[in-house]
Design an enzyme around this catalytic site. Structure first.
Site, PDB file in Angstrom:
ATOM      1  N   CYS A   2       0.834  -1.205   0.000  1.00 51.56           N
ATOM      2  CA  CYS A   2       0.000   0.000   0.000  1.00 51.56           C
ATOM      3  C   CYS A   2       0.864   1.248   0.000  1.00 51.56           C
ATOM      4  O   CYS A   2       1.124   1.829   1.050  1.00 51.56           O
ATOM      5  CB  CYS A   2      -0.930  -0.012   1.210  1.00 51.56           C
ATOM      6  SG  CYS A   2      -1.972  -1.458   1.287  1.00 51.56           S
ATOM      7  N   GLN A   3       1.319   1.650  -1.147  1.00 52.22           N
ATOM      8  CA  GLN A   3       2.121   2.846  -1.274  1.00 52.22           C
ATOM      9  C   GLN A   3       1.297   3.953  -1.926  1.00 52.22           C
ATOM     10  O   GLN A   3       0.299   3.677  -2.599  1.00 52.22           O
ATOM     11  CB  GLN A   3       3.368   2.559  -2.119  1.00 52.22           C
ATOM     12  CG  GLN A   3       4.289   1.534  -1.482  1.00 52.22           C
ATOM     13  CD  GLN A   3       5.493   1.242  -2.350  1.00 52.22           C
ATOM     14  OE1 GLN A   3       5.592   1.729  -3.470  1.00 52.22           O
ATOM     15  NE2 GLN A   3       6.399   0.432  -1.850  1.00 52.22           N
TER      16      GLN A   3
END
Length: 427
Positions: A87-88
């Site tokens: 989850c960037q």
């Protein structure tokens, strides 16, 4: 054209982790032709347990042609592309809208963009994207908009018809002995819709447990922690002893409860303010309920803990994630916990995989298959363990404690309002 044979369907796995998603797909009849993973401990685990070809490099360094070559496939021949990108932050560069693809060594390229690059290049018959943060949250749909716009661009460029259906699933509803919510994005190259997945399991409507879960009109009962790990023991397992300020308080908390037991609204002593701590602070499993979510990096007082007032063994953690017993997680206990806590429950992946075969890939042989990774239901469950008195060293905490002031009014929220950029950087 419908398929009626039982030949395994080809799968390319990205961000494979320790293999939870892939193990479920394997059980559902998919052949993992290549797995891509950067983390060294996860790679060691994958290679120790399976003979899948594993590429141990950053996705930004791996061209799509290499994936096809290692998998022994050609463009358009991959049945399923799967992955759970970390989850960037999403890039705002208009990567696809401009029509200008980024080079693989561009440091701005995100893992999500890389997955979509490979989707475009491989043109698989179907794709499954897991754990995309923010997709399901109202008012925070920039991730979903990015995905839909990108896939729309892919369809326009390549003549495909990939959809962007969202599945919001709780693993416990599908036979996993753990409450674990996951988000999946799914689509077919031919535009075939996947539809909804109807829960197959429900909580036991009998009993008065304070944390009784919602009831839905389906067939089987939820699998519980006892169903999953009741036959296991700590003997011979590497389990760190409990440490930290609150370790000795855990035996005074009943099964299925947490620190809230020791508040004014609980049944114990008023040692804490109501809702002043995270939910999993001193959280203990109950034999007759599913486990709460296993986390990848818990603190010393972060549960869920075993009802015998200890940390869970690696094998117990695997059971709660429905990872098969013949699968060994390599590395230290801390590493194993991280690998397992980041995994997709294998039984949930198996359920989804069987439905992908049937609904998206027209494999009619999947219609008669049943999931194999769901633990069997136990005939009986032992009573809860006895609760110990509060140790004397904690008695000075007894007294009046202010409850949490409400959403957005706690200490952390105030810090974020005062220094939002600093808090984001620290997380």
């Amino acid at each position: 054209m419908a398929r009626t044979n039982t030949a395994k369907l080809s799968t390319i796995s990205l961000f494979s982790g320790t293999g939870g998603l892939d193990l479920g797909l394997e059980a559902a009849g998919f052949d993992i032709r290549v797995a891509l993973e950067l983390d060294a401990d996860c790679v060691a685990t994958l290679r120790h347990n399976r003979n899948w070809p594993v590429i141990n490099r950053s996705i930004h360094e791996v061209p799509s042609t290499e994936l096809l070559k290692v998998a022994g496939l050609h463009e358009g021949a991959v049945d399923l592309l799967v992955g759970g990108p970390p989850c960037q932050p999403f890039s705002k560069s208009g990567y696809w809208a401009s029509g200008d693809t980024k080079r693989l060594d561009d440091p701005r390229a995100s893992t999500l963009e890389a997955f979509l690059r490979i989707l475009r290049d491989l043109k698989p018959r179907a794709y499954l994207l897991e754990n995309v943060a923010g997709l399901a949250y109202s008012g925070k749909d920039e991730g979903l908009r990015f995905l839909t716009e990108t896939i729309r661009s892919i369809n326009k460029e390549c003549g495909t018809k990939y959809g962007t259906e969202i599945l919001l699933l709780n693993a416990v509803d599908f036979g996993v002995p753990q409450i674990r919510e996951r988000t999946f994005l799914i689509g077919s190259r031919e535009g075939v819709r996947f539809g909804k997945l109807k829960p197959t399991h429900h909580p036991n409507p009998i009993g008065n447990h304070p944390h009784q879960l919602r009831i839905s009109p389906v067939v089987e009962m939820y699998r519980t922690a006892w169903d999953a790990i009741g036959d296991l023991s700590e003997d011979g397992a590497e389990v760190p002893s409990l440490s930290g300020k609150w370790a000795d308080l855990l035996p005074s908390i009943p099964e299925g409860s947490n620190y809230l037991f020791h508040t004014e609204k609980g049944g114990g002593l008023p040692l804490f303010g109501w809702r002043r701590r995270f939910w999993n602070f001193l959280l203990k499993l109950a034999k007759d309920l599913p486990s709460w979510t296993i986390t990848a990096s818990p603190g010393p007082a972060t549960g869920p803990f075993h009802w015998n007032n200890r940390r869970l063994t690696v094998r117990e953690l695997c059971r709660l994630q429905t990872i098969p017993d013949d699968y060994s997680i390599l590395g230290t206990y801390r590493s194993a916990l991280r690998q397992i806590g980041n995994a997709v429950p294998s039984a949930l992946a198996e359920v989804i995989g069987l439905q992908i075969r049937l609904r998206l890939l027209a494999d009619l042989s999947a219609a008669s298959l049943k999931p194999s990774l769901i633990p069997p239901k136990s005939c009986s469950t032992p009573p809860p363990e006895p609760v110990a008195p509060v140790p004397s060293k904690f008695l000075h905490y007894v007294g009046k404690h202010a409850p949490h002031p409400g959403t957005g009014k706690g200490n952390r929220s105030r810090r974020q309002q005062q220094q939002p950029d600093l808090d984001i950087a620290l997380e």
